[in-house]
Design a protein around this motif. Sequence first.
Motif, PDB file in Angstrom:
ATOM      1  N   PRO A  60      62.309 -42.594 -19.845  1.00  0.00           N
ATOM      2  CA  PRO A  60      61.763 -41.263 -19.598  1.00  0.00           C
ATOM      3  C   PRO A  60      61.551 -41.091 -18.086  1.00  0.00           C
ATOM      4  N   ALA A  93      58.294 -45.223 -18.319  1.00  0.00           N
ATOM      5  CA  ALA A  93      58.606 -43.968 -17.626  1.00  0.00           C
ATOM      6  C   ALA A  93      58.597 -44.157 -16.111  1.00  0.00           C
ATOM      7  N   LEU A 153      59.782 -33.256 -17.616  1.00  0.00           N
ATOM      8  CA  LEU A 153      59.802 -34.531 -18.322  1.00  0.00           C
ATOM      9  C   LEU A 153      61.172 -34.651 -18.963  1.00  0.00           C
ATOM     10  N   ASP A 155      63.829 -36.895 -21.193  1.00  0.00           N
ATOM     11  CA  ASP A 155      63.790 -37.962 -22.195  1.00  0.00           C
ATOM     12  C   ASP A 155      64.812 -39.071 -21.881  1.00  0.00           C
ATOM     13  N   ARG A 156      64.868 -40.057 -22.748  1.00  0.00           N
ATOM     14  CA  ARG A 156      65.700 -41.247 -22.531  1.00  0.00           C
ATOM     15  C   ARG A 156      67.197 -40.957 -22.535  1.00  0.00           C
ATOM     16  N   LYS A 159      67.768 -35.348 -21.559  1.00  0.00           N
ATOM     17  CA  LYS A 159      67.470 -33.948 -21.900  1.00  0.00           C
ATOM     18  C   LYS A 159      66.040 -33.616 -21.484  1.00  0.00           C
ATOM     19  N   ALA A 161      62.538 -32.638 -21.979  1.00  0.00           N
ATOM     20  CA  ALA A 161      61.607 -32.731 -23.106  1.00  0.00           C
ATOM     21  C   ALA A 161      60.410 -31.798 -22.938  1.00  0.00           C
ATOM     22  N   ALA A 180      54.485 -37.644 -22.236  1.00  0.00           N
ATOM     23  CA  ALA A 180      55.434 -38.760 -22.096  1.00  0.00           C
ATOM     24  C   ALA A 180      55.263 -39.794 -23.223  1.00  0.00           C
ATOM     25  N   VAL A 183      57.802 -39.220 -25.939  1.00  0.00           N
ATOM     26  CA  VAL A 183      59.233 -39.219 -25.595  1.00  0.00           C
ATOM     27  C   VAL A 183      59.815 -40.613 -25.757  1.00  0.00           C
TER      28      VAL A 183
END
Length: 183
Positions: A60, A93, A153, A155-156, A159, A161, A180, A183
Amino acid sequence: MAKTAEPKKAAPKKAAPKKAAPKKAAAPAAGPQVGDKAPAFSLPTDGGGKISLAELKGKPVVLYFYPKDDTSGCTQEAIDFTAAKARFDKLGAVVIGVSRDSAASHDKFKTKHKLKVALGADESGKVTESYGVWVEKSLYGRTYMGIERATFLIDRVGKIAAVWRKVKVAGHADAVLKAAQAV
Protein backbone atom coordinates in the motif's frame (compact mmCIF):
# COMPACT_ATOMS: atom_id res chain seq x y z
CA MET A 1 -57.57 74.07 -37.83
CA ALA A 2 -58.36 71.49 -35.37
CA LYS A 3 -55.50 69.46 -34.11
CA THR A 4 -55.87 65.80 -34.53
CA ALA A 5 -54.69 63.71 -31.72
CA GLU A 6 -51.70 61.63 -32.53
CA PRO A 7 -52.21 57.97 -32.01
CA LYS A 8 -50.89 56.84 -28.69
CA LYS A 9 -47.77 54.78 -28.91
CA ALA A 10 -47.97 51.45 -27.22
CA ALA A 11 -46.04 51.33 -24.04
CA PRO A 12 -42.88 49.31 -24.47
CA LYS A 13 -43.35 45.75 -23.40
CA LYS A 14 -41.67 44.86 -20.21
CA ALA A 15 -39.08 42.19 -20.71
CA ALA A 16 -40.03 38.93 -19.16
CA PRO A 17 -38.05 38.37 -16.01
CA LYS A 18 -34.96 36.38 -16.78
CA LYS A 19 -34.98 32.90 -15.45
CA ALA A 20 -31.97 31.98 -13.44
CA ALA A 21 -29.65 29.81 -15.42
CA PRO A 22 -29.81 26.25 -14.24
CA LYS A 23 -27.00 25.45 -11.87
CA LYS A 24 -24.36 23.27 -13.36
CA ALA A 25 -23.51 20.11 -11.54
CA ALA A 26 -20.18 20.36 -9.83
CA ALA A 27 -17.46 19.15 -12.13
CA PRO A 28 -15.85 15.96 -10.97
CA ALA A 29 -12.51 16.49 -9.31
CA ALA A 30 -9.56 16.30 -11.64
CA GLY A 31 -7.17 13.46 -11.16
CA PRO A 32 -7.72 9.84 -10.31
CA GLN A 33 -10.79 8.69 -8.40
CA VAL A 34 -11.36 5.68 -6.15
CA GLY A 35 -11.08 2.53 -8.26
CA ASP A 36 -8.90 4.14 -10.96
CA LYS A 37 -5.42 2.92 -11.75
CA ALA A 38 -2.96 5.22 -9.97
CA PRO A 39 -0.88 7.33 -12.35
CA ALA A 40 2.68 6.03 -12.53
CA PHE A 41 5.43 8.19 -11.08
CA SER A 42 9.16 8.16 -10.58
CA LEU A 43 10.62 10.92 -8.44
CA PRO A 44 13.96 11.91 -6.97
CA THR A 45 13.80 11.91 -3.18
CA ASP A 46 15.61 13.38 -0.26
CA GLY A 47 18.99 11.80 0.41
CA GLY A 48 19.75 11.41 -3.29
CA GLY A 49 17.30 8.54 -3.72
CA LYS A 50 14.61 7.78 -6.25
CA ILE A 51 11.17 6.25 -5.75
CA SER A 52 8.60 4.95 -8.21
CA LEU A 53 5.16 3.45 -8.01
CA ALA A 54 6.32 0.45 -10.07
CA GLU A 55 8.92 -0.53 -7.47
CA LEU A 56 6.29 -0.35 -4.71
CA LYS A 57 3.85 -2.79 -6.32
CA GLY A 58 2.54 -5.20 -3.72
CA LYS A 59 2.62 -2.57 -0.97
CA PRO A 60 0.00 0.00 0.00
CA VAL A 61 1.24 3.51 -0.80
CA VAL A 62 0.21 6.73 0.92
CA LEU A 63 0.97 9.53 -1.51
CA TYR A 64 0.35 12.86 0.18
CA PHE A 65 0.76 16.15 -1.66
CA TYR A 66 1.66 19.30 0.23
CA PRO A 67 2.34 22.87 -0.94
CA LYS A 68 5.80 23.74 0.42
CA ASP A 69 8.60 22.51 2.65
CA ASP A 70 8.97 24.11 6.06
CA THR A 71 5.66 26.00 6.16
CA SER A 72 3.41 25.56 9.19
CA GLY A 73 0.69 23.22 7.86
CA CYS A 74 3.10 21.22 5.71
CA THR A 75 5.51 20.80 8.60
CA GLN A 76 2.77 19.60 10.95
CA GLU A 77 1.48 17.13 8.36
CA ALA A 78 4.97 15.70 7.83
CA ILE A 79 5.51 15.44 11.59
CA ASP A 80 2.15 13.65 11.99
CA PHE A 81 2.98 11.13 9.24
CA THR A 82 6.43 10.63 10.82
CA ALA A 83 4.80 9.96 14.22
CA ALA A 84 2.59 7.30 12.60
CA LYS A 85 5.36 5.80 10.44
CA ALA A 86 5.96 2.72 12.63
CA ARG A 87 2.24 1.88 12.42
CA PHE A 88 2.27 2.31 8.62
CA ASP A 89 5.39 0.11 8.49
CA LYS A 90 3.53 -2.68 10.36
CA LEU A 91 0.93 -2.60 7.56
CA GLY A 92 3.68 -2.76 4.94
CA ALA A 93 2.60 0.69 3.74
CA VAL A 94 4.99 3.26 2.32
CA VAL A 95 4.35 6.95 3.02
CA ILE A 96 5.61 9.50 0.49
CA GLY A 97 5.17 13.26 0.72
CA VAL A 98 5.32 15.14 -2.59
CA SER A 99 5.82 18.82 -3.33
CA ARG A 100 7.46 20.81 -6.10
CA ASP A 101 10.41 21.63 -3.87
CA SER A 102 13.83 20.28 -4.82
CA ALA A 103 15.42 17.19 -3.26
CA ALA A 104 17.97 19.53 -1.61
CA SER A 105 15.10 21.49 -0.01
CA HIS A 106 13.61 18.19 1.17
CA ASP A 107 16.95 17.24 2.76
CA LYS A 108 17.00 20.45 4.81
CA PHE A 109 13.32 20.04 5.74
CA LYS A 110 13.82 16.43 6.89
CA THR A 111 16.92 17.25 8.91
CA LYS A 112 15.40 20.30 10.60
CA HIS A 113 12.25 18.42 11.72
CA LYS A 114 13.70 14.89 12.07
CA LEU A 115 11.22 13.55 9.51
CA LYS A 116 11.18 9.83 8.73
CA VAL A 117 8.92 9.70 5.66
CA ALA A 118 10.20 9.81 2.07
CA LEU A 119 9.82 13.15 0.31
CA GLY A 120 9.50 13.16 -3.48
CA ALA A 121 10.66 16.17 -5.48
CA ASP A 122 8.26 16.92 -8.35
CA GLU A 123 10.10 19.94 -9.74
CA SER A 124 8.71 19.39 -13.25
CA GLY A 125 5.14 19.23 -11.92
CA LYS A 126 4.24 16.12 -13.95
CA VAL A 127 3.13 14.10 -10.92
CA THR A 128 1.14 16.90 -9.27
CA GLU A 129 -0.63 17.46 -12.59
CA SER A 130 -1.32 13.76 -13.23
CA TYR A 131 -2.91 13.49 -9.77
CA GLY A 132 -4.98 16.65 -10.35
CA VAL A 133 -3.57 18.54 -7.38
CA TRP A 134 -1.97 21.45 -9.31
CA VAL A 135 -4.88 23.86 -9.03
CA GLU A 136 -5.80 27.52 -9.07
CA LYS A 137 -5.76 28.90 -5.54
CA SER A 138 -6.73 32.25 -4.10
CA LEU A 139 -5.22 34.20 -1.23
CA TYR A 140 -6.14 37.77 -0.27
CA GLY A 141 -7.88 38.22 -3.63
CA ARG A 142 -4.86 37.08 -5.62
CA THR A 143 -5.14 33.91 -7.70
CA TYR A 144 -2.19 31.69 -8.42
CA MET A 145 -1.38 28.07 -9.21
CA GLY A 146 -0.33 25.80 -6.36
CA ILE A 147 -0.62 22.36 -4.85
CA GLU A 148 -3.91 21.41 -3.23
CA ARG A 149 -3.21 19.50 -0.03
CA ALA A 150 -4.46 16.01 -0.93
CA THR A 151 -3.72 12.37 -0.16
CA PHE A 152 -4.15 9.24 -2.25
CA LEU A 153 -4.12 5.77 -0.74
CA ILE A 154 -2.99 3.30 -3.40
CA ASP A 155 -3.67 -0.40 -2.85
CA ARG A 156 -1.26 -3.31 -3.40
CA VAL A 157 -2.21 -3.69 -7.08
CA GLY A 158 -1.86 0.00 -7.94
CA LYS A 159 -5.47 1.18 -7.75
CA ILE A 160 -6.72 4.22 -5.86
CA ALA A 161 -8.34 2.94 -2.65
CA ALA A 162 -9.14 6.31 -1.03
CA VAL A 163 -8.79 10.01 -1.80
CA TRP A 164 -8.72 12.99 0.56
CA ARG A 165 -8.91 16.46 -1.02
CA LYS A 166 -8.53 19.86 0.60
CA VAL A 167 -7.06 18.12 3.61
CA LYS A 168 -7.24 19.65 7.05
CA VAL A 169 -4.03 18.60 8.78
CA ALA A 170 -5.35 17.88 12.28
CA GLY A 171 -6.14 14.16 12.57
CA HIS A 172 -5.42 13.46 8.90
CA ALA A 173 -2.52 11.02 9.35
CA ASP A 174 -4.65 8.94 11.75
CA ALA A 175 -7.58 8.89 9.27
CA VAL A 176 -5.25 7.69 6.51
CA LEU A 177 -3.76 5.04 8.83
CA LYS A 178 -7.23 3.74 9.63
CA ALA A 179 -8.08 3.50 5.92
CA ALA A 180 -4.74 1.80 5.18
CA GLN A 181 -5.63 -0.99 7.64
CA ALA A 182 -8.35 -2.10 5.22
CA VAL A 183 -6.10 -2.17 2.13
